[in-house]
Design a protein around this motif. Structure first.
Motif: not given
Lengths: 520, 311
Positions: B9-11, B14
């Motif tokens: 999710r973070t990727n 970003l």
């Protein structure tokens, strides 16, 4: 590594900033004694009077006092809010004016160091010292110190009658068949009714309006013997005159006048310009106005009226006399001899305080008063037998920016005494000024002024400082209400009781006893 | 697994930021505005539990616990202001809220684009006049010598003073608000209407649908989602739904009983009565807390009814 860089940058920023601060401090140290000291000032529309640094009166003032006035502008509409906000965020100007004595603001400002007292030793400022002998200044001292300087409005309290006047259209009254000027409230009502019914100019004319909200108090409350601004004695205790007088009579009069239309329907929304315009245009039969006596109307309406109708203003317009009130006496509105005060911010240092004292000392001197209200000697006036006599055709308000009529800067220390001191020169025509004299004479010869106690009014106690009674709001609510007047008054008194009226009175009377104030 | 999912999710976030970085940069001023004017001042709510002293500031003033709240709940004027605020806001919800929707739908139904523009301009224009100016105009129009009373007088009808009457003040506020804002508020619905696929109308035509049926079965479902979001916002703003500028400039002492709202009550206490700022902050805090509760409840109801909520 990054942290080191950040620290280095922060240090650099701090060093750069401090070097700037250092240099400005050095610069201020270089200021010579001869340079004027800047004193910021908040008085109504100060900007309008101070926007010409070359103005001869202002230049002379700077030369005489060594004080350069810097406006921090307030207007009649926003003064209260601005000053309270500045007091909260520490941005008060060095000196500011307002009517705060007897309110919680004043007590808090003193207790919490928002305002600064004058120096205890005023020997260096003899005029200021002499001026502060006035009753109000002495009564409001806290711990023996002066935290404000009263701004004198009138020579004595009887002149206060000029603060509330009613003008009415006598020309229209005559056209409506009225042959005698009213001598009583009933006759006044009858006359207004006749004007409305006849509507001689066919302008759908309405009843009485007011130039500003709250002015109608000054016409209605005296009918019940109520002096809204005063504390009196009743049944052996001190209390606000509002709770001691005949509220029923006053409120009933207001209700009757409102219902019969002799007070116009939307009086509560009155605004200065609109009301003046409506009266000028013949849309209101009467108007309550404030100001310094009937002569105040000259610049406000009189000049325009004479131009518009080609007739003498005061041939058509009359000032209501004092009428017998519910108990037969002729009470009249009174405020105090100085309805507002000058305050000094606690941010003012000793050097600036000395400059401010010097400024006020000059303004209270004969020379200072003449400069403020007569202009420049030899050019605007001559001294004849020690008294200033204005030169023909000189209108200070037109000639000098500092005397701009919309600005109160020239009245920083006291209001123009021309409204009550007939020896003081005025730009108003003599026939208008004569009406001021008549109004005052009416009060002195026919009026009744009950014994009042300003020393109690100015007492500060915790409950008194926070107890608020809104005479104007109450009047308008009951006047325009639909429930019976006596029931509404009963509800009102219950509300004030709930807010702690009895406890407040008990506390104030105890404080008065401690202060040695006795009933006369 | 959870960490892996979180990492994904973070990727994704970003990546999204990287590909839409211009949009994010454009968002920065708004974020800064909210930080400075909405979040930073929240520190001031401490004052609700303190007795403000000028010389000690917000943080140095002495704590008084819930004293201000106790005082507030025992003050009849406070409750009067709360009730009036609720009445004004619910009145706005009932009378004002549907009007822009109706206006948008009606404008959408207009066949002549020229007439549509003219009406839209006329209806939107009052929004750009401030309440300070507009209230002056309204007072003049309805004054005892104003045009309304002049006409009434010529017809032999007795004078009216809607701003002085306890009965007519609130309707006057609602009606004048609708007049001023309905056109402007309809813009968002107009935008929603343009997003409706024209093929749906064509299909409805082929099916023999009339105007009302098209409005009910095509137009309404097309804007229902926007209506729900606007409704949530409206309910959330109920405690602040009464317009301070409008009421402050039109009210007066005789109508305080029906006109005094929380904001005007706080204003009078702060600047006229001289009440402690701690007390007025407590009143403001109370108003905000009720607002949060209402917006959360409204959002839940909308989500439960199958529509998209705000959060």
């Amino acid at each position: 590594m990054k942290l080191k860089k950040m620290v280095a940058w922060s240090l650099a920023a701090v060093m750069v900033t401090s070097s700037f601060i250092g240099s400005s401090a050095e610069e201020s140290n270089e200021t010579t004694q001869e340079d004027p000291i800047e004193v910021s000032v908040a008085i109504w529309n100060a900007e309008d009077g101070l926007n010409d640094p070359e103005d001869p009166i202002y230049k002379k003032l700077v030369e005489k006092t060594g004080v350069k006035l810097v406006p921090q502008n307030i207007t009649w509409d926003d003064a209260g809010q601005k000053i309270q906000l500045w007091a909260t965020n520490g941005q008060l100007p060095d000196i500011f004016v307002g009517d705060y004595v007897g309110t919680s603001f004043f007590t808090n400002w003193v207790d919490q160091g928002v305002i600064r007292a004058l120096p205890e030793n005023l020997d260096e400022y003899p005029n200021l010292k002499e001026y502060l002998k006035m009753e109000k200044a002495q009564a409001v001292k806290k711990d023996g110190k002066f935290y404000m300087i009263p701004r004198q409005t009138y020579g004595d309290i009887t002149y206060s009658v000029q603060d509330r006047n009613v003008v009415y259209r006598w020309d229209l009254a005559q056209k409506a068949g009225v042959t005698k000027e009213p001598e009583t409230y009933d006759e006044f009502r009858d006359m207004i009714k006749k004007i409305i019914e006849a509507d001689p100019e066919n302008k759908n004319i309405s009843g009485m309006t007011q130039a500003l909200p709250k002015l109608i108090d000054g016409f209605i409350y005296p009918y019940g013997g109520i002096l809204t601004q005063k504390w009196v004695e009743k049944d052996g205790q001190f209390m606000p005159s509002y709770f001691a007088g005949d509220m029923q009579a006053a409120m009933q009069l207001a209700r009757d006048m409102y219902q019969e239309g002799t007070i116009e329907k939307d009086i509560a929304l009155a605004k200065l310009d609109t009301s003046k315009e409506k009266f000028l245009q013949g849309q209101n039969a009467a108007m309550v106005f404030a100001g310094s006596g009937p002569s105040w109307l000259y610049h406000e309406i009189g000049k325009d009226y004479e131009q518009l109708y080609g007739r003498k203003f005061y041939d058509d317009i009359k000032i209501a006399k004092l009428y017998p009130c519910a108990d037969g006496n002729k009470y009249y509105f009174v405020d105090t001899e100085s309805w507002s005060e000058t305050y000094i911010s606690s941010a003012v240092d000793d050097e600036k305080m000395a400059a401010i004292c010097k400024l006020f000392d000059y303004l209270y001197s004969e020379e200072g008063r003449r400069l403020m209200f007569c202009g420049i000697e030899g050019e605007d006036y001559d001294l004849v037998d020690g008294k200033p006599v204005m030169k023909e055709g000189v209108v200070l308000g037109d000639k000098y920016t500092f005397k701009n009529p919309s600005s109160s800067i020239a009245s920083l220390a006291i209001w123009d005494p021309a409204s009550w001191d007939m020896e003081s020169p005025s730009a108003n025509p003599q026939e208008y000024r004569d009406l001021d004299v008549q109004r005052h004479q009416d009060a002195v010869e026919n009026g009744t002024l009950p014994k009042y106690y300003d020393e109690v009014k100015y007492l500060s106690t915790p409950k008194k400082d926070t107890f608020v009674y809104e005479t104007s709001d109450d009047l308008l609510q009951i006047m325009m209400g639909t429930d019976p007047v006596d029931e509404m008054i009963e509800d009102l008194m219950q509300k004030y009781e709930k807010k702690g009226l009895s406890e407040m009175l008990e506390e104030v009377n105890a404080a008065a006893k401690d202060a040695g104030i006795e009933i006369e | 697994m959870r960490n892996k999912g979180g990492g994904n999710r973070t990727n994704f976030v970003l990546k999204s930021i990287k590909s839409n970085w211009i949009l994010y940069v454009m968002l920065i001023p708004a974020i800064i505005w909210y930080l400075i004017f909405c979040y930073a001042p929240m520190g001031g709510v401490l004052l609700a539990f303190k007795n403000y002293q000028y010389n000690r500031g917000i943080f140095g003033s002495p704590w008084v616990g819930v004293q201000h709240f106790a005082q507030m709940f025992s003050d009849s004027d406070f409750w009067r202001a709360v009730i009036n605020t609720l009445i004004f806001s619910f009145g706005k919800l009932i009378f004002h809220f549907p009007v822009p929707i109706i206006v948008a739908v009606l404008l959408n139904e207009m066949r002549s684009p020229g007439a549509k523009k003219v009406f839209q301009t006329i209806l939107t224009f009052p929004h750009f006049i401030s309440w300070v100016v507009l209230s002056g105009i309204l007072i003049m129009i309805f004054s005892s010598n104003g045009i309304i009373n002049q006409v009434f007088a010529s017809l032999g009808i007795s004078q009216v003073a809607p701003l002085m009457s306890l009965k007519s003040f609130r309707p006057f506020i609602w009606i004048s608000q609708i007049w001023k804002e309905a056109g402007w508020d309809s813009i968002i619905y107009m935008a929603a209407l343009t997003n409706i696929d024209p093929q749906l109308y064509e299909a409805a035509d082929i099916d023999g649908a009339g105007r009302w049926q098209k409005m009910w079965y095509v137009t309404w479902p097309g804007i229902r989602n926007v209506v729900c979001i606007m409704l949530i916002l409206q309910v959330g703003g109920i405690m602040g739904g009464a317009c301070f500028d409008q009421i402050f400039n039109l009210y007066s002492a005789p109508v305080y009983a029906v006109a005094d709202i929380i904001d005007t009550y706080v204003y009078r206490l702060s600047f006229m009565t001289g009440s402690n700022f701690g007390y007025t902050t407590a009143v403001g805090l109370f108003k905000s807390v009720i607002g949060v509760i209402l917006i959360t409840a409204a959002n839940k109801i909308v989500v439960k009814s199958g529509e998209e909520g705000l959060f």
